[in-house]
Design a protein around this motif. Structure first.
Motif, short mmCIF file in Angstrom:
data_model
loop_
_atom_site.label_atom_id
_atom_site.label_comp_id
_atom_site.label_asym_id
_atom_site.label_seq_id
_atom_site.Cartn_x
_atom_site.Cartn_y
_atom_site.Cartn_z
N UNK A 209 62.14 -8.52 -56.25
CA UNK A 209 63.05 -7.79 -55.38
C UNK A 209 62.47 -7.64 -53.97
N UNK A 210 63.07 -8.33 -53.00
CA UNK A 210 62.58 -8.25 -51.62
C UNK A 210 62.53 -6.83 -51.07
N UNK A 211 63.46 -5.98 -51.49
CA UNK A 211 63.48 -4.60 -51.01
C UNK A 211 62.19 -3.86 -51.40
N UNK A 212 61.72 -4.09 -52.61
CA UNK A 212 60.48 -3.45 -53.08
C UNK A 212 59.30 -3.94 -52.25
N UNK A 213 59.28 -5.25 -51.96
CA UNK A 213 58.20 -5.80 -51.12
C UNK A 213 58.23 -5.20 -49.73
N UNK A 214 59.43 -4.95 -49.18
CA UNK A 214 59.54 -4.33 -47.85
C UNK A 214 58.98 -2.91 -47.86
N UNK A 215 59.25 -2.17 -48.92
CA UNK A 215 58.71 -0.82 -49.03
C UNK A 215 57.19 -0.86 -49.07
N UNK A 216 56.64 -1.78 -49.86
CA UNK A 216 55.18 -1.91 -49.94
C UNK A 216 54.60 -2.33 -48.59
N UNK A 217 55.25 -3.25 -47.90
CA UNK A 217 54.77 -3.69 -46.58
C UNK A 217 54.81 -2.55 -45.58
N UNK A 218 55.86 -1.73 -45.63
CA UNK A 218 55.97 -0.57 -44.75
C UNK A 218 54.81 0.40 -45.02
N UNK A 219 54.56 0.66 -46.29
CA UNK A 219 53.45 1.55 -46.65
C UNK A 219 52.12 1.02 -46.20
N UNK A 220 51.91 -0.28 -46.35
CA UNK A 220 50.66 -0.90 -45.92
C UNK A 220 50.50 -0.81 -44.41
N UNK A 221 51.58 -1.06 -43.68
CA UNK A 221 51.53 -1.05 -42.22
C UNK A 221 51.30 0.36 -41.67
N UNK A 222 52.02 1.33 -42.18
CA UNK A 222 52.00 2.67 -41.60
C UNK A 222 51.00 3.62 -42.26
N UNK A 223 50.67 3.37 -43.49
CA UNK A 223 49.72 4.25 -44.18
C UNK A 223 48.35 3.60 -44.37
N UNK A 224 48.25 2.32 -44.06
CA UNK A 224 47.03 1.53 -44.27
C UNK A 224 46.53 1.63 -45.71
N UNK A 225 47.48 1.74 -46.63
CA UNK A 225 47.14 1.79 -48.05
C UNK A 225 48.08 0.89 -48.82
N UNK A 226 47.56 0.26 -49.84
CA UNK A 226 48.37 -0.55 -50.73
C UNK A 226 48.34 0.10 -52.10
N UNK A 227 49.49 0.36 -52.69
CA UNK A 227 49.48 0.96 -54.02
C UNK A 227 48.78 0.05 -55.03
N UNK A 228 48.14 0.66 -55.99
CA UNK A 228 47.44 -0.10 -57.01
C UNK A 228 48.42 -0.52 -58.09
N UNK A 229 48.95 -1.73 -57.96
CA UNK A 229 49.87 -2.27 -58.96
C UNK A 229 49.16 -3.29 -59.86
N UNK A 230 48.10 -3.89 -59.33
CA UNK A 230 47.45 -4.97 -60.03
C UNK A 230 46.33 -4.43 -60.92
N UNK A 231 46.16 -5.05 -62.06
CA UNK A 231 45.17 -4.57 -63.02
C UNK A 231 43.87 -5.36 -63.00
N UNK A 232 43.90 -6.62 -62.63
CA UNK A 232 42.67 -7.40 -62.60
C UNK A 232 42.85 -8.63 -61.72
N UNK A 233 41.76 -9.26 -61.43
CA UNK A 233 41.76 -10.53 -60.72
C UNK A 233 40.56 -11.33 -61.17
N UNK A 234 40.47 -12.55 -60.73
CA UNK A 234 39.34 -13.37 -61.11
C UNK A 234 39.64 -14.84 -60.95
N UNK A 235 38.87 -15.67 -61.65
CA UNK A 235 39.06 -17.11 -61.61
C UNK A 235 39.06 -17.68 -63.02
#
Length: 138
Positions: free
Chosen positions: A56-82
């Motif tokens: 949903x592009x609308x959800x991505x826009x909300x996250x981008x707005x939060x990142x831009x104005x709050x300098x924070x990204x919500x923790x949605x991801x559980x892990x990363x790696x290779x």
């Protein structure tokens, strides 16, 4: 999640096929180490929250707005790696961490594997001799 292979030359030139399927998350960069292995970065896991974010592009826009104005990204991801893959795209193993999200690269140089991420100002260096691959299936 899957990665496709595009043929640049030979009998299959210009065609694609599935290189690896059933990935546990969203793939980012794929690098060949010159020793018969590909290293595929998994930026974040595949979950309900990431599916909704990507769908949903609308959800991505909300996250981008939060990142831009709050300098924070919500923790949605559980892990990363290779994930280490053989030349046919079969998983050999991998390295994962609950705190190492947004993994963008895995580069093997000598006996070390270097992992890059979007959210940290440094990279992770693993000694492959001291830290053997974990598992072999996705």
């Amino acid at each position: 999640m899957r990665c496709h292979r595009y043929y640049l030359e030979g009998e299959k030139k210009g065609s694609t096929d599935v290189f690896v399927d059933g990935l546990p998350g969203y793939p980012d960069n794929l690098r060949y180490d010159g020793e018969g292995h590909y290293w595929l970065a998994i930026a974040w896991d595949y979950s309900i929250s990431t599916h909704i974010t990507m769908s949903y592009p609308f959800v991505r826009k909300i996250l981008a707005f939060g990142l831009k104005h709050l300098q924070k990204m919500p923790t949605l991801m559980k892990f990363g790696g290779v994930i280490a893959l053989d030349l046919d795209g079969k998983p050999i193993g991998g390295y994962y961490d609950d705190t190492w999200t947004y993994t963008t690269s895995g580069l093997k140089i000598g006996e070390y594997l270097y992992l890059g991420t979007l959210v940290r100002p440094y990279f992770l260096r693993l000694n492959l001799t001291q830290n053997p691959l974990i598992g072999g299936t996705l």
